[in-house]
Motif scaffolding. Structure first.
Motif, PDB file in Angstrom:
ATOM      1  N   GLY C 200       3.630  51.925 -14.792  1.00  0.00           N
ATOM      2  CA  GLY C 200       1.412  51.433 -14.046  1.00  0.00           C
ATOM      3  C   GLY C 200       1.296  51.739 -15.598  1.00  0.00           C
ATOM      4  N   GLN C 201       0.394  53.108 -15.359  1.00  0.00           N
ATOM      5  CA  GLN C 201      -0.042  53.087 -16.228  1.00  0.00           C
ATOM      6  C   GLN C 201      -0.175  52.922 -17.476  1.00  0.00           C
ATOM      7  OE1 GLN C 201      -1.833  57.339 -15.873  1.00  0.00           O
ATOM      8  NE2 GLN C 201      -1.368  57.482 -13.917  1.00  0.00           N
ATOM      9  N   ILE C 202       1.027  53.110 -18.288  1.00  0.00           N
ATOM     10  CA  ILE C 202       1.629  52.691 -19.840  1.00  0.00           C
ATOM     11  C   ILE C 202       0.862  50.702 -20.094  1.00  0.00           C
ATOM     12  CG2 ILE C 202       3.281  51.936 -21.349  1.00  0.00           C
ATOM     13  CD1 ILE C 202       4.364  54.724 -20.832  1.00  0.00           C
ATOM     14  N   ILE C 203       1.195  50.727 -18.994  1.00  0.00           N
ATOM     15  CA  ILE C 203       1.209  48.721 -19.135  1.00  0.00           C
ATOM     16  C   ILE C 203      -0.182  48.926 -18.868  1.00  0.00           C
ATOM     17  CG2 ILE C 203       1.200  47.014 -17.201  1.00  0.00           C
ATOM     18  CD1 ILE C 203       4.121  47.560 -17.181  1.00  0.00           C
ATOM     19  N   GLU C 204      -0.992  49.569 -17.440  1.00  0.00           N
ATOM     20  CA  GLU C 204      -2.294  48.965 -17.382  1.00  0.00           C
ATOM     21  C   GLU C 204      -3.093  49.283 -18.999  1.00  0.00           C
ATOM     22  OE1 GLU C 204      -4.247  48.147 -14.971  1.00  0.00           O
ATOM     23  OE2 GLU C 204      -2.565  47.260 -14.454  1.00  0.00           O
ATOM     24  N   ALA C 205      -3.089  50.539 -20.036  1.00  0.00           N
ATOM     25  CA  ALA C 205      -3.169  50.477 -21.010  1.00  0.00           C
ATOM     26  C   ALA C 205      -3.619  49.685 -22.103  1.00  0.00           C
ATOM     27  CB  ALA C 205      -2.884  51.989 -21.605  1.00  0.00           C
ATOM     28  N   SER C 207      -3.314  45.819 -21.220  1.00  0.00           N
ATOM     29  CA  SER C 207      -3.813  44.912 -20.508  1.00  0.00           C
ATOM     30  C   SER C 207      -4.667  43.847 -20.938  1.00  0.00           C
ATOM     31  CB  SER C 207      -5.501  44.816 -19.459  1.00  0.00           C
ATOM     32  OG  SER C 207      -6.582  45.780 -19.248  1.00  0.00           O
ATOM     33  N   PHE C 208      -5.432  44.297 -21.996  1.00  0.00           N
ATOM     34  CA  PHE C 208      -5.754  43.242 -23.381  1.00  0.00           C
ATOM     35  C   PHE C 208      -5.251  43.390 -24.275  1.00  0.00           C
ATOM     36  CE2 PHE C 208      -9.050  42.033 -26.773  1.00  0.00           C
ATOM     37  CZ  PHE C 208      -9.544  41.626 -25.576  1.00  0.00           C
ATOM     38  N   ARG C 209      -5.055  44.273 -25.041  1.00  0.00           N
ATOM     39  CA  ARG C 209      -4.143  44.445 -26.433  1.00  0.00           C
ATOM     40  C   ARG C 209      -3.257  45.405 -26.162  1.00  0.00           C
ATOM     41  NH1 ARG C 209      -4.351  47.949 -29.924  1.00  0.00           N
ATOM     42  NH2 ARG C 209      -3.875  47.622 -32.192  1.00  0.00           N
ATOM     43  N   TRP C 210      -1.681  44.466 -26.527  1.00  0.00           N
ATOM     44  CA  TRP C 210      -0.068  45.292 -26.237  1.00  0.00           C
ATOM     45  C   TRP C 210      -0.511  46.202 -27.412  1.00  0.00           C
ATOM     46  CZ3 TRP C 210       3.070  40.094 -26.163  1.00  0.00           C
ATOM     47  CH2 TRP C 210       2.728  39.341 -24.777  1.00  0.00           C
ATOM     48  N   ASN C 211       0.700  46.571 -26.914  1.00  0.00           N
ATOM     49  CA  ASN C 211       0.971  48.098 -28.521  1.00  0.00           C
ATOM     50  C   ASN C 211       1.586  47.587 -29.493  1.00  0.00           C
ATOM     51  OD1 ASN C 211       0.159  50.438 -27.207  1.00  0.00           O
ATOM     52  ND2 ASN C 211       2.055  50.750 -25.634  1.00  0.00           N
ATOM     53  N   LEU C 212       1.910  46.074 -28.845  1.00  0.00           N
ATOM     54  CA  LEU C 212       2.960  45.681 -30.805  1.00  0.00           C
ATOM     55  C   LEU C 212       1.967  45.108 -31.400  1.00  0.00           C
ATOM     56  CD1 LEU C 212       6.105  44.985 -31.267  1.00  0.00           C
ATOM     57  CD2 LEU C 212       4.828  42.513 -30.474  1.00  0.00           C
ATOM     58  N   PHE C 213       0.154  44.731 -31.729  1.00  0.00           N
ATOM     59  CA  PHE C 213      -0.385  44.300 -31.608  1.00  0.00           C
ATOM     60  C   PHE C 213      -1.248  45.556 -32.933  1.00  0.00           C
ATOM     61  CE2 PHE C 213      -1.079  41.522 -28.498  1.00  0.00           C
ATOM     62  CZ  PHE C 213      -0.599  40.491 -28.926  1.00  0.00           C
ATOM     63  N   TYR C 286       1.133  41.750 -18.113  1.00  0.00           N
ATOM     64  CA  TYR C 286       0.022  40.475 -18.778  1.00  0.00           C
ATOM     65  C   TYR C 286       0.292  40.076 -19.910  1.00  0.00           C
ATOM     66  CZ  TYR C 286      -2.968  44.452 -16.440  1.00  0.00           C
ATOM     67  OH  TYR C 286      -3.503  45.067 -15.003  1.00  0.00           O
ATOM     68  N   LEU C 287      -0.351  38.946 -20.373  1.00  0.00           N
ATOM     69  CA  LEU C 287      -0.645  38.101 -21.531  1.00  0.00           C
ATOM     70  C   LEU C 287      -1.324  38.982 -21.560  1.00  0.00           C
ATOM     71  CD1 LEU C 287      -0.960  34.122 -19.846  1.00  0.00           C
ATOM     72  CD2 LEU C 287       1.028  36.138 -21.381  1.00  0.00           C
TER      73      LEU C 287
END
Lengths: 103, 178, 351
Positions: C200-205, C207-213, C286-287
């Motif tokens: 949950g918290q990893i995805i919430e982090a 919410s704006f910028r994916w880790n892939l970017f 998240y998008l």
């Protein structure tokens, strides 16, 4: 916690005794190593139980248990290497047959 | 023990009791498998069962981090390595006719039994310095902080020990290049 | 409203009802909780079987189109019911136990291999607050549970009493434990930045910028996808079940329902690897850039990842055992260590 501390200790004692018996009587080197692992596991149960019942906030026993696990992993890795070495040279891993140093 | 059953228990306490004694019985049977079975691979599976049972006991003792690490280290690494050992030394440990225990059976049994008798006599009679838990229990964060503050020295030492064990295992197990 | 609040409300409501009716509210709440657990478990099991069947159909369809064939097209529209027909066939098939197998071990192996696969599904992040089991240590839980399947593979390989099975089993285990290390290390930077191991918290982090970017994110993602492919024995790394040398590896001796269980475990593991990759690197539900959140995106991402894994299968030739080991230990491992060090230095400078 409804189960009293003594019951955790007795469980750990039983497993430790079984492991000790195995370490003393097994002929197979791998079997001896497994019995030692049993004893380490029993000690870990003890540590975690004491940690929960005596100092639940600091978790000191859990830290000790992590160290014990690291040592167990290290001992198995070295044990594997030694067993393979002995097997390569003697074609046996029965602990009482490996008596080259005994005269 | 008797006062335990005089008080009315909530359902969750019943669950706890039943699961503790069930898991304990399974662990003892698995541990007996480890030391008595002739087939050493079955013994290794018994060890895996004991490790999983210990993880369940840790979960019961509110040590989630330790429980998952236990599964990762014991089932994922230790039992796997032992199973590898069994496979590689198959010929030496195979065959139902090979005697699996040595001549010290009786004396070991006496020694183990006396240790067991001594402790089973002392454990219930000792008064342990237990505290009732108030406030937050130790979680992964507490452990992490403790590792990098009070226990930084043992932590570094254990890292060195692991590194040395790794190198030692490789040196021992590799064949000398001709 | 999240899953947890919903269950809490339900339990409270049932307890109140029990109190007014004169029953013990505690026991009523207890049985409600058990019923909810069973319902969630049943939902997860149903989800798994539907997804596994869909995936088997998808695999055959994708393979077909990549080889200029049509793929299954006889049973139902677009051959959609092909998997159901296959399942019925496997259920009705005679279950043959070879004479020399190590009976208890051989019987237990297919059961034990399914258990960790099903348990990992409990952490599937459908939507914000809708994770059946959002543990604080979710990622560690999945990694730990996943390592249990190693034992099952060993049991299958040893219990079959067949040299192909044994060699296949040992190769699988060696491969899984080698590639587990880079897979875990690839996730470590994400955990460092999010400061949590819970899905949950990893995805919430993100919410704006994916880790892939980011540079480290791309490196971690590539390492994770490669080692994930190796951990589930998919094609560039399918040495354990290389048909041309080992018949079928550790499940050579299994038939009927037991074979089906191995099959289900394989596809379930594929979904789990895709699930972790999408949750940890692709922002879960998240998008990017706050464009929205929905369970649909999560499922789409998972299926896109699965399509990628299927694409791999028809693109890369199989590696040799020594090449694979060298690649895992001498290429992926140093890169992932360097990646962690780089993220650590960056975090220290930023703070």
């Amino acid at each position: 916690m409804i189960v009293p501390l003594a019951h955790f200790l007795i469980l750990s004692l039983i497993i430790f005794c079984i492991g000790l018996y195995g370490a003393l009587t097994r002929r197979n080197a791998v079997g001896i190593l497994m019995s030692v692992e049993l004893m380490l596991n029993a000690a870990n149960i003890n540590l975690v139980a004491f940690s929960r019942f005596v100092s639940p906030q600091s978790g000191t026993g859990q830290i000790f248990a992590v160290f014990v696990m690291a040592l167990a992993a290290a001992s198995v890795a070295v044990g594997l290497a030694i067993v393979i070495c002995i097997y390569r040279n003697h074609r046996t891993i029965a602990a009482d047959k490996i008596d080259l140093m005994k005269w | 023990m008797t006062e335990l059953f005089n008080t009315a228990l909530t359902p969750w306490e019943w669950t706890q009791l039943i699961s503790f004694y069930g898991i304990a019985a399974l662990m003892i049977v698995a541990a007996l498998m480890v030391v008595t079975l002739r087939n050493i691979f079955h013994s290794a599976l018994g060890l895996a069962a004991v490790a999983l049972g210990a993880a369940a006991i840790y979960l019961m003792l509110d040590a989630e981090f330790l429980a998952f690490v236990q599964i990762l280290v014991y089932v994922g690494a230790v039992v796997t390595l032992i199973a590898f050992m069994v496979m590689l030394t198959q010929r030496a440990s195979h065959g139902k006719l090979v005697r699996q225990s040595n001549d010290q059976k009786t004396i070991s049994f006496i020694v183990v039994l006396s240790l067991f008798a001594l402790l089973i006599w002392k454990i219930p009679t000792t008064v342990w310095n237990t505290t009732v838990s108030t406030g937050n229990l130790a979680d992964a964060k507490t452990l992490g902080t403790a590792f990098l503050k009070e226990y930084i020295m043992p932590f570094e030492v254990i890292s060195i020990v692991l590194l040395v064990a790794l190198i030692g295992a490789i040196v021992l197990a590799r064949r000398e290049p001709k | 409203m999240s899953l947890l609040e919903l269950t809490d409300k339900l339990i409270q409501w049932v307890s109140e009802m029990a109190r007014t009716q004169g029953y013990s509210p505690e026991w009523a709440g207890f049985f409600t909780a058990i019923a909810i657990m069973l319902a969630v478990g049943g939902f997860v099991l149903g989800f798994i079987s539907v997804v596994a069947m869909l995936l088997i159909w998808m695999e055959r369809k994708v393979s077909g189109h990549m080889q200029s064939r049509i793929g299954p097209n006889r049973v139902g529209p677009f051959g959609l019911f092909q998997s159901i027909a296959d399942a019925v066939k496997l259920l009705l098939k005679e279950d043959i136990a070879p004479k020399m197998v190590d009976k208890p071990v051989w019987w237990l192996a297919p059961i034990i291999i399914v258990v960790p696969a099903v348990l990992s599904f409990l952490c599937f992040p459908f939507h914000k607050g809708w994770i059946p089991l959002d543990l604080n240590l979710g990622l560690l839980f999945i990694m730990a549970i996943g390592s249990v399947s190693v034992i099952a593979i060993f049991m299958a390989g040893y219990g079959s009493n067949n040299k192909y099975s044994l060699i296949g089993g040992m190769r699988t285990v060696a491969q899984i434990i080698s590639y587990e290390v880079p897979a875990i290390l690839a996730i470590v930077p994400v955990v460092m930045l999010a400061g949590s191991l819970s899905f949950g918290q990893i995805i919430e982090a993100q919410s704006f910028r994916w880790n892939l970017f980011s540079l480290w994110g791309i490196v971690s993602f590539i390492i994770y996808v490669i080692s994930g492919t190796a951990e589930i024995n998919r094609t560039p790394f399918d040495i354990p079940e290389a048909e041309s040398e080992l018949v079928a590896g550790y499940h050579t001796e299994y038939s009927g329902m037991k074979f089906a269980l191995f099959f289900v475990a394989e596809y379930t593991n594929m979904v789990i690897v895709s699930m972790i990759a999408s949750a940890v690197f692709l922002g879960g539900y998240y998008l990017p850039f706050g464009l929205g959140a929905s369970p649909v995106w999560m499922l789409l991402k998972v299926f896109a990842m699965i399509f990628l894994l299927m694409w791999f299968r028809w693109t890369f030739p199989r590696l040799r055992v020594d090449q694979m080991m060298i690649f895992g230990w001498k290429v992926l491992l140093p890169i992932s260590f360097a990646n962690i060090a780089w993220v650590g230095i960056w975090m220290a400078l930023k703070l």
